[in-house]
Scaffold this motif. Structure first.
Motif, PDB file in Angstrom:
ATOM      1  N   GLY A   7       0.695  -1.071   0.107  1.00  0.00           N
ATOM      2  CA  GLY A   7      -0.141   0.082  -0.095  1.00  0.00           C
ATOM      3  C   GLY A   7       0.731   1.417   0.116  1.00  0.00           C
ATOM      4  N   PRO A   8       0.399   2.364  -0.117  1.00  0.00           N
ATOM      5  CA  PRO A   8       0.821   3.547  -0.029  1.00  0.00           C
ATOM      6  C   PRO A   8       1.761   3.975   1.307  1.00  0.00           C
ATOM      7  N   LEU A   9       2.552   5.002   1.122  1.00  0.00           N
ATOM      8  CA  LEU A   9       3.337   5.272   2.193  1.00  0.00           C
ATOM      9  C   LEU A   9       2.467   6.258   3.192  1.00  0.00           C
ATOM     10  N   ALA A  10       3.067   6.172   4.369  1.00  0.00           N
ATOM     11  CA  ALA A  10       2.119   7.105   5.513  1.00  0.00           C
ATOM     12  C   ALA A  10       2.313   8.426   5.048  1.00  0.00           C
ATOM     13  N   SER A  11       1.193   9.243   5.559  1.00  0.00           N
ATOM     14  CA  SER A  11       0.989  10.698   5.295  1.00  0.00           C
ATOM     15  C   SER A  11       0.087  11.349   6.401  1.00  0.00           C
ATOM     16  N   VAL A  12       0.195  12.642   6.201  1.00  0.00           N
ATOM     17  CA  VAL A  12      -0.672  13.188   7.251  1.00  0.00           C
ATOM     18  C   VAL A  12      -2.014  12.827   7.558  1.00  0.00           C
ATOM     19  N   SER A  13      -2.556  12.244   6.479  1.00  0.00           N
ATOM     20  CA  SER A  13      -3.869  11.877   6.529  1.00  0.00           C
ATOM     21  C   SER A  13      -4.050  10.196   6.635  1.00  0.00           C
ATOM     22  N   TYR A  14      -3.063   9.424   6.613  1.00  0.00           N
ATOM     23  CA  TYR A  14      -2.963   8.120   6.328  1.00  0.00           C
ATOM     24  C   TYR A  14      -2.073   7.280   7.466  1.00  0.00           C
ATOM     25  N   ALA A  15      -2.689   7.009   8.434  1.00  0.00           N
ATOM     26  CA  ALA A  15      -2.039   6.108   9.470  1.00  0.00           C
ATOM     27  C   ALA A  15      -2.205   4.731   9.247  1.00  0.00           C
ATOM     28  N   ASN A  16      -1.443   3.793  10.209  1.00  0.00           N
ATOM     29  CA  ASN A  16      -1.511   2.504  10.016  1.00  0.00           C
ATOM     30  C   ASN A  16      -0.894   1.834   8.737  1.00  0.00           C
ATOM     31  N   ALA A  52      10.581 -15.850   8.673  1.00  0.00           N
ATOM     32  CA  ALA A  52       9.265 -15.326   9.073  1.00  0.00           C
ATOM     33  C   ALA A  52       9.305 -13.827   8.626  1.00  0.00           C
ATOM     34  N   GLN A  53       8.062 -13.260   8.445  1.00  0.00           N
ATOM     35  CA  GLN A  53       7.697 -11.914   8.387  1.00  0.00           C
ATOM     36  C   GLN A  53       6.723 -11.416   9.292  1.00  0.00           C
ATOM     37  N   PHE A  54       6.538 -10.431   9.560  1.00  0.00           N
ATOM     38  CA  PHE A  54       5.595  -9.839  10.605  1.00  0.00           C
ATOM     39  C   PHE A  54       5.156  -8.200  10.166  1.00  0.00           C
ATOM     40  N   GLY A  55       3.930  -7.782  10.309  1.00  0.00           N
ATOM     41  CA  GLY A  55       3.696  -6.301  10.037  1.00  0.00           C
ATOM     42  C   GLY A  55       3.714  -5.611  11.186  1.00  0.00           C
ATOM     43  N   TYR A  56       4.122  -4.620  10.981  1.00  0.00           N
ATOM     44  CA  TYR A  56       4.240  -3.393  12.258  1.00  0.00           C
ATOM     45  C   TYR A  56       3.371  -2.197  11.423  1.00  0.00           C
ATOM     46  N   LEU A  57       2.547  -1.240  12.176  1.00  0.00           N
ATOM     47  CA  LEU A  57       1.690  -0.356  11.475  1.00  0.00           C
ATOM     48  C   LEU A  57       2.153   1.089  12.128  1.00  0.00           C
ATOM     49  N   LEU A  58       2.495   1.828  11.210  1.00  0.00           N
ATOM     50  CA  LEU A  58       2.968   2.940  11.373  1.00  0.00           C
ATOM     51  C   LEU A  58       2.148   4.082  11.651  1.00  0.00           C
ATOM     52  N   ASP A  59       2.567   5.249  12.387  1.00  0.00           N
ATOM     53  CA  ASP A  59       1.942   6.403  12.736  1.00  0.00           C
ATOM     54  C   ASP A  59       1.766   6.998  11.422  1.00  0.00           C
ATOM     55  N   ALA A  60       0.843   7.927  11.322  1.00  0.00           N
ATOM     56  CA  ALA A  60       0.760   8.909  10.358  1.00  0.00           C
ATOM     57  C   ALA A  60       1.998  10.050  10.219  1.00  0.00           C
ATOM     58  N   VAL A  61       2.085  10.729   9.154  1.00  0.00           N
ATOM     59  CA  VAL A  61       3.152  11.780   9.310  1.00  0.00           C
ATOM     60  C   VAL A  61       2.856  12.759  10.397  1.00  0.00           C
ATOM     61  N   TYR A 119      -2.175  -4.533   2.781  1.00  0.00           N
ATOM     62  CA  TYR A 119      -2.869  -3.299   2.796  1.00  0.00           C
ATOM     63  C   TYR A 119      -4.353  -3.307   2.998  1.00  0.00           C
ATOM     64  N   ARG A 120      -4.720  -2.743   4.072  1.00  0.00           N
ATOM     65  CA  ARG A 120      -6.041  -2.708   4.684  1.00  0.00           C
ATOM     66  C   ARG A 120      -6.775  -4.269   4.757  1.00  0.00           C
ATOM     67  N   ASN A 121      -5.563  -5.067   5.333  1.00  0.00           N
ATOM     68  CA  ASN A 121      -5.789  -6.485   5.478  1.00  0.00           C
ATOM     69  C   ASN A 121      -6.138  -6.745   7.088  1.00  0.00           C
ATOM     70  N   THR A 122      -7.368  -7.222   7.272  1.00  0.00           N
ATOM     71  CA  THR A 122      -7.716  -7.355   8.601  1.00  0.00           C
ATOM     72  C   THR A 122      -7.677  -8.885   8.898  1.00  0.00           C
ATOM     73  N   ALA A 123      -6.940  -9.974   7.912  1.00  0.00           N
ATOM     74  CA  ALA A 123      -6.533 -11.165   8.013  1.00  0.00           C
ATOM     75  C   ALA A 123      -5.542 -11.717   9.088  1.00  0.00           C
TER      76      ALA A 123
END
Length: 365
Positions: A203-212, A229-238, A300-304
């Protein structure tokens, strides 16, 4: 109880808070053995010799790509001095020096992180690779993680999974958003590498209006040098809107440090054009219940899947001082009160208007 008994050794996972102690600035004009000391992007500690390994991200411009050995003298909970002891040239798989970015971009290095293996007395380091227009043509160079000896000579390489490599078009890793962080876990059994930003598929890079925005951590077996293994980590917004609104801004992971029990200190670094300071946050990230996403093509927007849990430990904004491009974090020596120290370093980008800062923190167990 002895002083040292208050603080479990590094890698124990015991931490409740971190406390700022001091900041020291390495002069912009600092030179050492004919090299310009700048662009310091990664740091690690040799506890036995009480010295540090620090990597420069210079891409063989003024001197060949390199790393330094230095001493950081801590007196009364303050940094008294930073003394450079040695410099070594990074070598490629043929044990040659890396070419300059403007000369042969396909053969240049983009060093970012460095970690010391005290059992083998070797170093591992990462390069972000390249995917950019250079001299009128596109250059595609995969990132890498190399193992080297303490003099910079190549020993081995890690096998990177296909999804974090460089490809033509909007696929795979993005330019300058690749292997920014490294850390050993369970002693040196595993090596964890953190991406700075999402892959195109994630998915897209983090932005002021896009967190996680999801960023991948890749766990390697240090013996086989293969990803397990690989794991996901959710970023803060800019953290702040750039000036003007259309200007460049970014938030990503600049480094990670394992503290044990599948927990990591994670540096999130946000920068926005028109705002002097970076916004640097230190998170405690817990991967113990995170889902292995090796088989997930997109996060990206994956809740699984379950990403790492994260808890804010420290925001550098609370210091009310100028904060630069913080990129490195390591354990330092045990402090006089028996608590473990943290040493954090900022990259000045070889820019006279930026500061090469060294921060000292105390871990509160």
């Amino acid at each position: 109880m002895s002083k040292n008994a208050k603080q479990p050794p590094p890698g124990s996972g015991a931490i409740s808070a971190i406390k700022f102690l001091d900041v020291y600035e390495i002069p912009f004009e600092q030179s050492f053995k004919g090299t310009w000391v700048g662009g310091l992007s990664g740091i690690d500690y040799d506890r036995q010799k009480n010295q540090y390994f620090v990597i420069s991200d210079e891409r063989s411009a003024t001197s060949a790509s390199r790393f330094y050995t230095c001493a950081i003298d801590i007196i009364d909970y303050k940094i008294d001095s930073v003394r450079f002891l040695a410099v070594a040239t990074l070598k490629n798989a043929r044990n040659d020096t890396f070419a300059g970015l403007k000369v042969m971009p396909e053969h240049a290095a983009d060093p970012e992180s460095i970690r010391f293996n005290p059992l083998r007395r070797t170093l591992v380091w990462s390069s972000e690779g390249d995917k950019a227009l250079r001299g009128g043509r596109m250059v595609y160079q995969n990132p890498w993680i190399y193992e080297m000896d303490l003099n910079g000579y190549f020993k081995d390489s890690f096998l990177l999974p296909p999804n974090i490599q460089m490809y033509v078009g909007d696929s795979g890793a993005r330019e300058n958003d690749v292997l920014e962080g490294l850390s050993f876990s369970e002693g040196t059994k595993y090596l964890w590498a953190s991406m700075e930003g999402p892959t195109y598929e994630d998915g897209p890079l983090a932005s002021v209006s896009y967190a996680n925005a999801p960023v991948r951590f890749i766990k390697f077996d240090n013996q086989s040098k293969k990803a397990v293994a690989q794991f996901g980590y959710l970023l803060d917004a800019v953290a702040a809107a750039p000036i003007p609104d259309s200007a460049f801004s970014v938030n990503g992971i600049s480094e990670n440090l394992c503290i044990g029990n599948q927990q990591f200190l994670v540096l999130e670094r946000s920068f926005s054009t028109g705002i002097a300071s970076c916004v640097i946050k230190i998170y405690l990230a817990d991967f113990s219940r995170a889902t292995d996403v090796s088989s997930y093509k997109s996060l990206y927007r994956n809740t699984a899947y379950r990403p790492a849990a994260k808890k804010l430990l420290f925001n550098f904004n609370s210091l009310n001082i100028y904060i630069d491009n913080v990129e490195g974090i390591t354990f330092g020596p045990v402090l006089p009160n028996g608590h473990q120290s943290l040493v954090i370093i900022a990259d000045n980008n070889f820019n006279h208007f930026e500061k090469q800062q060294v921060f000292l923190f105390e871990i509160v167990p």
